[in-house]
Each structure stands twice: as C-alpha cells, then as structure tokens.
Design an enzyme around this catalytic site. Sequence first.
Site, PDB file in Angstrom:
ATOM      1  CG  ASP A  81      -1.680   1.185   1.498  1.00  0.00           C
ATOM      2  OD1 ASP A  81      -1.816   1.990   0.558  1.00  0.00           O
ATOM      3  OD2 ASP A  81      -2.186   1.350   2.630  1.00  0.00           O
ATOM      4  CG  ASP A 106      -1.263   1.562  -3.822  1.00  0.00           C
ATOM      5  OD1 ASP A 106      -0.068   1.300  -4.022  1.00  0.00           O
ATOM      6  OD2 ASP A 106      -1.665   2.249  -2.843  1.00  0.00           O
ATOM      7  CG  ASP A 133      -7.087 -13.775 -12.065  1.00  0.00           C
ATOM      8  OD1 ASP A 133      -7.855 -14.657 -12.471  1.00  0.00           O
ATOM      9  OD2 ASP A 133      -6.375 -13.876 -11.043  1.00  0.00           O
ATOM     10  CG  ASP A 175     -11.551 -17.131 -11.699  1.00  0.00           C
ATOM     11  OD1 ASP A 175     -10.793 -17.434 -10.776  1.00  0.00           O
ATOM     12  OD2 ASP A 175     -12.790 -16.972 -11.552  1.00  0.00           O
ATOM     13  CD  GLU A 212      -9.305 -21.580 -10.255  1.00  0.00           C
ATOM     14  OE1 GLU A 212      -9.270 -21.771  -9.043  1.00  0.00           O
ATOM     15  OE2 GLU A 212     -10.125 -20.805 -10.778  1.00  0.00           O
ATOM     16  CG  HIS A 242      -6.275 -15.735  -4.891  1.00  0.00           C
ATOM     17  ND1 HIS A 242      -5.765 -16.418  -5.965  1.00  0.00           N
ATOM     18  CD2 HIS A 242      -7.601 -15.626  -5.111  1.00  0.00           C
ATOM     19  CE1 HIS A 242      -6.741 -16.697  -6.799  1.00  0.00           C
ATOM     20  NE2 HIS A 242      -7.862 -16.232  -6.316  1.00  0.00           N
ATOM     21  CG  ASP A 243      -8.867 -19.193  -4.427  1.00  0.00           C
ATOM     22  OD1 ASP A 243      -9.321 -18.111  -4.027  1.00  0.00           O
ATOM     23  OD2 ASP A 243      -8.969 -19.584  -5.602  1.00  0.00           O
TER      24      ASP A 243
HETATM   25  O1  ISL Z   1     -10.805 -23.193  -3.642  1.00  0.00           O
HETATM   26  C1  ISL Z   1     -11.990 -23.295  -3.831  1.00  0.00           C
HETATM   27  C2  ISL Z   1     -12.812 -24.511  -3.524  1.00  0.00           C
HETATM   28  O2  ISL Z   1     -13.141 -24.452  -2.150  1.00  0.00           O
HETATM   29  C3  ISL Z   1     -12.755 -22.152  -4.108  1.00  0.00           C
HETATM   30  O3  ISL Z   1     -12.369 -21.296  -3.075  1.00  0.00           O
HETATM   31  C4  ISL Z   1     -12.523 -21.341  -5.364  1.00  0.00           C
HETATM   32  O4  ISL Z   1     -13.716 -20.701  -5.536  1.00  0.00           O
HETATM   33  C5  ISL Z   1     -12.155 -22.056  -6.639  1.00  0.00           C
HETATM   34  O5  ISL Z   1     -10.821 -22.363  -6.525  1.00  0.00           O
HETATM   35  C6  ISL Z   1     -12.315 -21.123  -7.847  1.00  0.00           C
HETATM   36  O6  ISL Z   1     -11.483 -20.032  -7.674  1.00  0.00           O
HETATM   37  C7  ISL Z   1     -11.498 -18.923  -8.504  1.00  0.00           C
HETATM   38  O7  ISL Z   1     -12.794 -18.443  -8.804  1.00  0.00           O
HETATM   39  C8  ISL Z   1     -13.566 -17.910  -7.720  1.00  0.00           C
HETATM   40  C9  ISL Z   1     -12.770 -16.954  -6.828  1.00  0.00           C
HETATM   41  O8  ISL Z   1     -13.486 -16.762  -5.645  1.00  0.00           O
HETATM   42  C10 ISL Z   1     -11.398 -17.466  -6.523  1.00  0.00           C
HETATM   43  O9  ISL Z   1     -10.691 -16.527  -5.779  1.00  0.00           O
HETATM   44  C11 ISL Z   1     -10.732 -17.800  -7.817  1.00  0.00           C
HETATM   45  O10 ISL Z   1      -9.397 -18.197  -7.680  1.00  0.00           O
HETATM   46  C12 ISL Z   1     -14.695 -17.185  -8.355  1.00  0.00           C
HETATM   47  O11 ISL Z   1     -14.186 -16.254  -9.272  1.00  0.00           O
END
Ligand code: ISL
Length: 521
Positions: A20, A28, A97, A194, A235, A306-307
């Site tokens: 930040d 940012d 993304d 995604d 993904e 990030h997930d």
């Molecule tokens: O990891 C997952 C299964 O529990 C989910 O959190 C995730 O939604 C899945 O990996 C898909 O992820 C992607 O699309 C989602 C978004 O929330 C995630 O951050 C992204 O990486 C919807 O756009």
Amino acid sequence: MLKTDKERIFYQIYPKSFCDSNGDGVGDFRGIISKIPYLKELGINSVWISPFFESPGVDSGYDISDYRAIDPKIGTMEDFEEMVALFHKNGIDVILDFVANHTSTEHVWFQQSKKSKDNPFRDYYIWRKTPPNDWQSTFGGSAWEFDETTGEYYLRTFAKEQADLNWENPNVRKEMQAVVDFWLEKGVNGFRCDVLDLISKDFSSPENGSGPKLHEYIRELFSRENCKNIFTVGECWSAKKENAELFCKKDRKELTTVFAFHHLCLDNGRFCMEKPSLKAVCEKLSKWQKVMSDIGAPATVFLENHDQARSVSRFGDDTKYRFESATALGGLVLLHGGIPFLYQGQEIGFTNSYHQNIAEFDDAETLGYYAIEHGKTDERALMEKINFGSRDNPRHLISWDAERKKSWIAPYSRQGEINVAKDRSAPKSVFAFYQSLIALRKRENCFTEGEFEDVELTDDYYVFKRSLGEKTFFVAFAFGQKCAAPKMENAEVILNNYPSVGDGLMPYQFIVYQKKEKGNR
Ligand code: ISL
C-alpha cells in the site's frame, strides 16, 4: 528474454494485499512498482496479477463490474501502464487474471439482462423459469438465484452477486475476446484464466463444469493470431490425465498449461484440519508431472495461491520448524519440474493468521461456510477450522515490517514475529534460501529442460532426480521427522537448509546434491 516457458518462475501478486503506497489500507499499483526491485532480488521472471478491475468487492475482485476499468483504490490506467513497462524493463513478464465464467451483478450487462425477458442483454446470462438441476454454489446454497424483477432464476456458481455468463451466446464470446485484446494491447504477456473449465455448461450433469463446448470456446478465444505467443494457464479443477492433452497439447492451440489441484484436494474439504501427508502430496505432484511431460506441455507446480491456506501451516510446521519447512516446501516447488508459481509472502514463510471472531473475516466462502455451520457445532471448534482453512489466510496485507498499518482486512496476527524486514536480516532467512533455489534453477538448465524422475518416495522422505546430458542433481526432502536417508555416493551437497549433513535427515531437511562428473571425483 525467456527462451521457453519452462524457464518461467511465476510470482502471484494479490494487489489489494501486496503493498500500500498511500496508506489507505489497500495495496495499489504504485506499491507494486516500489517492490519491483524486491522481486528482482528474489529472482522471479514472471508475475500473475490477481484482479484489480472495477468491482463491488463481494468476492475480493473476482466479481468484476467493468473489465476495462481499474478499481480507483488500486490505481489508474497510467499507473498500470507504467507498472507493466517497468516490469518489462526488469525482464519480468506480466499475466493478468481473466475472469470469464461470471461477472458481478453490478456489471451493466447484468443490470440490463435482469430488466426484462426481451432485453437485448437477457441472453448474456443464464436464466430459467425453474432450476433445471440442483447445482450448488461453491459459497453455499443453490446455484440458482431467484430474481423478482422477471420472476426467473439466474445461474450463479459463486456468490449471488456473481452471475454466470452464457458462453452459448456468440455476443458474449465476442465481448470476452475484446476484453482479452484490450489488455493484450496494453502489453500484457498472457492470462491466468479463472475457473475456465466452467464456461461451457451441461445442465444434465450432476455438477457445473466441463460442458460439451468447452474446448471449442477455448480454442476460438486463444487460437487467434494475436494470442499466438501469449502464456495462458487455465484454472481447471477438472484437469486430469484423460483430458490434459485436450487443454494443453500444442497443436490444439488452447492453453500453455493448466493448474491442476489433485495435490491440494487430499484433505476432506478446505475446513478439514487433518493434515494430508507430504508423501501423498508429492505422489500427486509427481504423477501430474508425468502426465504433462507425456503430452509435451509444461506442468505447473504450486502449493499456494490466494485461495489456499499458507503452505507452511497446512503441510509443514509453522512454529518449531517454520524456517525448515518453509524452505523445504519452496524447494519442492522450485526444483520439482514444470513451471513454479509462488504466492506473495511464501518467500518469507508467512503462516496462517489467527482470529477469534468471525467479524474479522472477509472472504465470501468463509462467511458462507460460517453461516451454514454456525450453531451446529461448538463455536470454538468452528473458529479453529475457519482459521485453518480460510481463504483470508493468504490475503492479509504483506507485513513488510512490524509496524501496524491501516488495512482493508484484519492484520496478520503474527506480524511482530514474522515480517519481511525481520526475515531479511535474520541469520536463517527464508527469502535468502528462496533466492538460492531460484539462482540454482536459473543457473542449471537441468531444472528447466532436464528429465525428472522419482528416486524414492517413502513415508519419511522423498528423493527425486533432475538430469540433462552429463549433469545430474538429486534432491532429498524429509517430511517432518528425523529419519534415515539414502546414502548419496559420489555427490556433493550444493544446497542445504540445515548447517550440516548428518547420517540421516533432520525434520524438513532439504538437500540438493550434484553428482560428481567424470574427472571431478
Ligand atoms: O478453492 C476453492 C474450492 O473451495 C474455491 O475457493 C474457489 O472458488 C475455486 O478455486 C475457484 O477459484 C477462482 O474463482 C472464484 C474466486 O473466488 C477465486 O478466488 C478464484 O481463484 C470465483 O471467481
């Protein structure tokens, strides 16, 4: 200039939480720019930047309301252009993304679509009088959301504020091509796509995903002339041995590679606290390596994004052996084979964060899970699970130092103890070990172009081999226990996360050996 995609070393930036620059509590572009020298020092050569587009922020930016506009908290188009130019000047490629399956319900297309059944945008989304199946949303509840305006249901695989696009509609496909082209013209080098395998639907299937036109759509998008030299990674939770070549075989002109998740699905859902064995994780990674090498495409190797919960908490030991397990897991990702993807902060050994109250959480999936489970079990046990698995774990603002600053999300609970400044000045620095791993990967093309082979995978340790021409490296990785280890004859230690090599391996010890070449014994 990279010669092949195998030379790529990716670093994922989650812009809201990276750096930040203006103290408003949100990361940012100017913050990212200020950290390019840091990324150079680490040695990575490609970045994936998570969504920074205009968004109401229900799913932390994955709910886009304008694909061409930038969230003003994150920056301006001028900042973006400057950032991309600076990355390029420093030899770092940039991929963005591409969220193709859904938009925010605030997107003008949806706002029009929901107005009436004969609106020209109606077919941009998927509307039904009655739900044709019982698909469930990833964030809880039915995936079919009733909308009073026209008395119909729309499909939303994620939050109710994220409506699935109707890729059957050629106008939607054209719009999405135009989005890709817009960012390519800004000079980006490719996309992380995604949930790409959800764009084609088969409503008779028990679950959303991998519909009959999936490959047709991907090819239509990415086989175009201007996409010829870009890097694309889908993904694809559905990626498996049987369909990998459909996605990634070169002549199909679909994707460079995919993220497959077999190695991250060994636990019983994200909120299950039972740690999967590292043996199982390595086994899955290694199998996937072979699948991809058989079709001649690079695999991806990653333990974080990030997930996902932080790898050192999920697979390692985030207290007593934090340094050792963080460095060993980093070594696995960087030397195993395929294209490594690191997630911001992984190079410091950031752990999960701990928060007692659900009010301190932001993630849509976590809040959805809490709403379903709250009251069914003991609250403390529920919060333990949430702390272990929540997608907020990797989303806390990176602690560049110990000073508490304003933050859009609860601050990292171990900031005083674990932060970048502290790690970089520590005698045992996770960052420094990552630097050595990356330098090794860059120096020795065994690790990019070479053969990959498992040597031994036991309950206690893993040894794999990388070789090219006359050169051979052996990599040994202990799974948390002191254990006996295979004797490495005729090999010298070139990297070790312990000060010495003993008879066996120490907990999370990670050693790289180079086989002595002829005449060098
Ligand atoms: O990891 C997952 C299964 O529990 C989910 O959190 C995730 O939604 C899945 O990996 C898909 O992820 C992607 O699309 C989602 C978004 O929330 C995630 O951050 C992204 O990486 C919807 O756009």
